[in-house]
Design a protein around this motif. Structure first.
Motif, PDB file in Angstrom:
ATOM      1  N   VAL A  66       0.897  -1.361   0.107  1.00  0.00           N
ATOM      2  CA  VAL A  66       0.125   0.040  -0.175  1.00  0.00           C
ATOM      3  C   VAL A  66       0.907   1.187   0.257  1.00  0.00           C
ATOM      4  O   VAL A  66       0.677   2.156  -1.007  1.00  0.00           O
ATOM      5  N   PHE A  67       1.851   1.113   0.799  1.00  0.00           N
ATOM      6  CA  PHE A  67       2.887   2.527   1.087  1.00  0.00           C
ATOM      7  C   PHE A  67       3.362   2.623  -0.624  1.00  0.00           C
ATOM      8  O   PHE A  67       3.606   3.689  -0.919  1.00  0.00           O
ATOM      9  N   ARG A  68       3.905   1.436  -1.055  1.00  0.00           N
ATOM     10  CA  ARG A  68       4.458   1.478  -2.329  1.00  0.00           C
ATOM     11  C   ARG A  68       3.689   2.082  -3.323  1.00  0.00           C
ATOM     12  O   ARG A  68       4.122   3.017  -4.342  1.00  0.00           O
ATOM     13  N   ARG A  69       2.444   1.828  -3.558  1.00  0.00           N
ATOM     14  CA  ARG A  69       1.566   2.292  -4.344  1.00  0.00           C
ATOM     15  C   ARG A  69       1.443   3.906  -4.250  1.00  0.00           C
ATOM     16  O   ARG A  69       1.477   4.524  -5.397  1.00  0.00           O
ATOM     17  N   VAL A  70       1.443   4.226  -3.071  1.00  0.00           N
ATOM     18  CA  VAL A  70       1.297   5.895  -2.883  1.00  0.00           C
ATOM     19  C   VAL A  70       2.650   6.499  -3.318  1.00  0.00           C
ATOM     20  O   VAL A  70       2.569   7.422  -3.854  1.00  0.00           O
ATOM     21  N   GLN A  71       3.693   5.922  -2.823  1.00  0.00           N
ATOM     22  CA  GLN A  71       5.081   6.256  -3.120  1.00  0.00           C
ATOM     23  C   GLN A  71       5.319   6.655  -4.401  1.00  0.00           C
ATOM     24  O   GLN A  71       5.950   7.509  -4.987  1.00  0.00           O
ATOM     25  N   THR A  72       5.051   5.550  -5.251  1.00  0.00           N
ATOM     26  CA  THR A  72       5.167   5.648  -6.818  1.00  0.00           C
ATOM     27  C   THR A  72       4.122   6.493  -7.497  1.00  0.00           C
ATOM     28  O   THR A  72       4.254   6.746  -8.645  1.00  0.00           O
ATOM     29  N   GLY A  73       3.215   7.034  -7.164  1.00  0.00           N
ATOM     30  CA  GLY A  73       2.356   7.679  -7.584  1.00  0.00           C
ATOM     31  C   GLY A  73       1.337   7.080  -8.313  1.00  0.00           C
ATOM     32  O   GLY A  73       0.248   7.603  -9.062  1.00  0.00           O
ATOM     33  N   ASP A  74       1.027   5.668  -8.330  1.00  0.00           N
ATOM     34  CA  ASP A  74       0.131   4.934  -8.831  1.00  0.00           C
ATOM     35  C   ASP A  74      -1.380   5.322  -8.315  1.00  0.00           C
ATOM     36  O   ASP A  74      -2.168   5.238  -9.066  1.00  0.00           O
ATOM     37  N   THR A  75      -1.244   5.590  -6.926  1.00  0.00           N
ATOM     38  CA  THR A  75      -2.633   6.134  -6.348  1.00  0.00           C
ATOM     39  C   THR A  75      -2.099   7.040  -5.550  1.00  0.00           C
ATOM     40  O   THR A  75      -1.181   7.201  -4.961  1.00  0.00           O
ATOM     41  N   PRO A  76      -3.072   8.024  -5.700  1.00  0.00           N
ATOM     42  CA  PRO A  76      -2.768   9.419  -4.596  1.00  0.00           C
ATOM     43  C   PRO A  76      -3.047   9.095  -3.092  1.00  0.00           C
ATOM     44  O   PRO A  76      -2.649   9.811  -2.432  1.00  0.00           O
ATOM     45  N   TYR A  77      -3.987   8.100  -3.052  1.00  0.00           N
ATOM     46  CA  TYR A  77      -4.059   7.656  -1.431  1.00  0.00           C
ATOM     47  C   TYR A  77      -4.176   6.264  -1.186  1.00  0.00           C
ATOM     48  O   TYR A  77      -3.954   5.206  -1.920  1.00  0.00           O
ATOM     49  N   GLY A  78      -3.734   6.107   0.009  1.00  0.00           N
ATOM     50  CA  GLY A  78      -3.696   4.480   0.669  1.00  0.00           C
ATOM     51  C   GLY A  78      -4.409   4.465   2.067  1.00  0.00           C
ATOM     52  O   GLY A  78      -4.215   5.556   2.656  1.00  0.00           O
ATOM     53  N   VAL A  79      -4.853   3.316   2.287  1.00  0.00           N
ATOM     54  CA  VAL A  79      -5.596   3.311   3.706  1.00  0.00           C
ATOM     55  C   VAL A  79      -4.865   2.095   4.051  1.00  0.00           C
ATOM     56  O   VAL A  79      -4.963   1.009   3.621  1.00  0.00           O
ATOM     57  N   VAL A  80      -4.540   2.133   5.697  1.00  0.00           N
ATOM     58  CA  VAL A  80      -3.830   0.944   6.179  1.00  0.00           C
ATOM     59  C   VAL A  80      -4.342   1.181   7.869  1.00  0.00           C
ATOM     60  O   VAL A  80      -4.586   2.111   8.391  1.00  0.00           O
TER      61      VAL A  80
END
Length: 363
Positions: free
Chosen positions: A127-141
């Motif tokens: 989840v962190f990686r998705r947001v860090q790479t810009g693939d998604t603007p938000y993540g929920v953990v």
């Protein structure tokens, strides 16, 4: 000669024009949102360059007709078009999956389901990686549970990541007993779920399904999905998972404690603007000497800032040394909070602001 009262009157007139502009912008964005819904139904792309060019051409002509510079008007409308296009595009939100987990429920509580694409991820790190790479603007953990404590995998990721906390969600954990269509409680010989869900529902299971085998799986959602493949089985999971996989809920709230809540963080590259009802999360570390932690916390006490959480985590590269995760009331840009953080930086060897965000339920 113009007086100050005349100046104030003219400014009031400008304020009224601004209010009209904002109301019209709201109407235009609302219309754009409806157009986006139609485009999704027709499977059309969000962006229509021919339409944008036609709008800007028309704006230029209208501007010249009333004596305005057409390029200035077009520049303003490019921003308006971009804002309208933004509401037509689905917001992508990564969450700790699979589908049907409590984390998805938290994500759906924070983001409106209409116009949002929820993307399940196998791990907190992903989840962190998705947001860090810009693939998604938000993540929920998930970050902590009132009964089980903190989710250490989330805290550890914050130590290595530059992502910030944009928001929080508090979710009441209601475990449900779920069966496949055609299965009755009398048929149940196996109960599937995540180890924590099985442990949290121990009293219910011992009273009503004492002879059933307890079988651990990777998540509550996976337990519900497996009902179609495992005969004579029941699952403990969420009502959302039951709907997703076509199963039926036969009992709700089967957890031993009604006071089980899980807190989730919404991740982003930036935190949230001030709302007046905010909370701030930080990480800090102090020297390993007597009184160092006391002096660090003193900067908040001296300014009347209420702390809502403090927890230590070991520093993995050094034995018996720790970092502290701390939440306090207020926004990092509030004057008193800013002063406290500056004072803390003078007394600590590490201060990392994870972000300021609205307190859940304060709206």
């Amino acid at each position: 000669m113009l007086s100050k009262e005349q100046l104030r009157s003219l400014r009031r007139s400008i304020d009224e024009v601004d209010r009209q502009i904002v109301r019209l912008l709201k109407r235009r964005i609302g219309l754009a949102r409806r157009i986006g819904e139609v485009k999704r139904l027709l499977e059309m792309p969000v962006r229509d360059l021919d339409r944008e060019r036609a709008v800007l051409e028309g704006v230029g002509k209208m501007a010249e007709a009333v004596g305005l510079r057409k390029e200035g008007a077009r520049a303003i409308f490019r921003e308006i078009i971009a804002a309208c296009r933004g509401v037509q595009e689905a917001t992508r939100v990564a969450f700790l999956g699979p589908k049907g987990t409590f984390t998805e429920m938290a994500a759906r509580s924070f983001f409106p389901p209409a116009g949002t694409e929820f993307i399940p991820c196998p791990t907190i790190r992903s989840v962190f990686r998705r947001v860090q790479t810009g693939d998604t603007p938000y993540g929920v953990v998930p970050v902590e549970n009132t009964l089980e404590g903190s989710v250490t995998a989330t805290l550890d990721q914050f130590l290595a990541s530059d992502l910030m906390v944009y928001g929080e969600v508090e979710l009441h954990v209601e475990q449900c007993l779920i069966l496949a269509p055609g299965t009755s409680l009398e048929d149940v010989k196996v109960i599937l779920s995540h180890p924590q869900a099985l442990a949290q529902s121990r009293n219910y299971l011992e009273e009503r399904l004492a002879s059933a085998e307890l079988r651990e799986v990777s998540s509550t959602a996976e337990a519900v999905r497996l009902l179609s493949k495992v005969p004579h089985a029941a699952a403990i999971g969420t009502e959302l998972a039951a709907r997703l996989y076509g199963m039926r809920v036969v009992a709700r709230g089967i957890q031993d404690s009604p006071r089980s809540y899980t807190r989730f963080f919404v991740l982003s590259e930036h935190d949230h603007p001030r709302t007046g009802r905010d909370k701030t999360s930080i990480i800090f570390s102090v020297e390993h000497v007597p009184g160092a932690l006391y002096r660090a916390l003193e900067v908040f006490a001296e300014r009347g800032i209420n702390l809502t959480k403090i927890e230590s985590r070991p520093v993995k590269r050094r034995r018996w040394e720790y970092v502290f995760f701390l939440d306090f009331e207020g926004h990092r840009h509030d004057e008193v909070c800013h002063e406290a953080l500056e004072a803390l930086r003078r007394r600590a060897i590490l201060v990392k602001v994870l972000g300021s965000y609205p307190t859940w339920g304060s709206a």
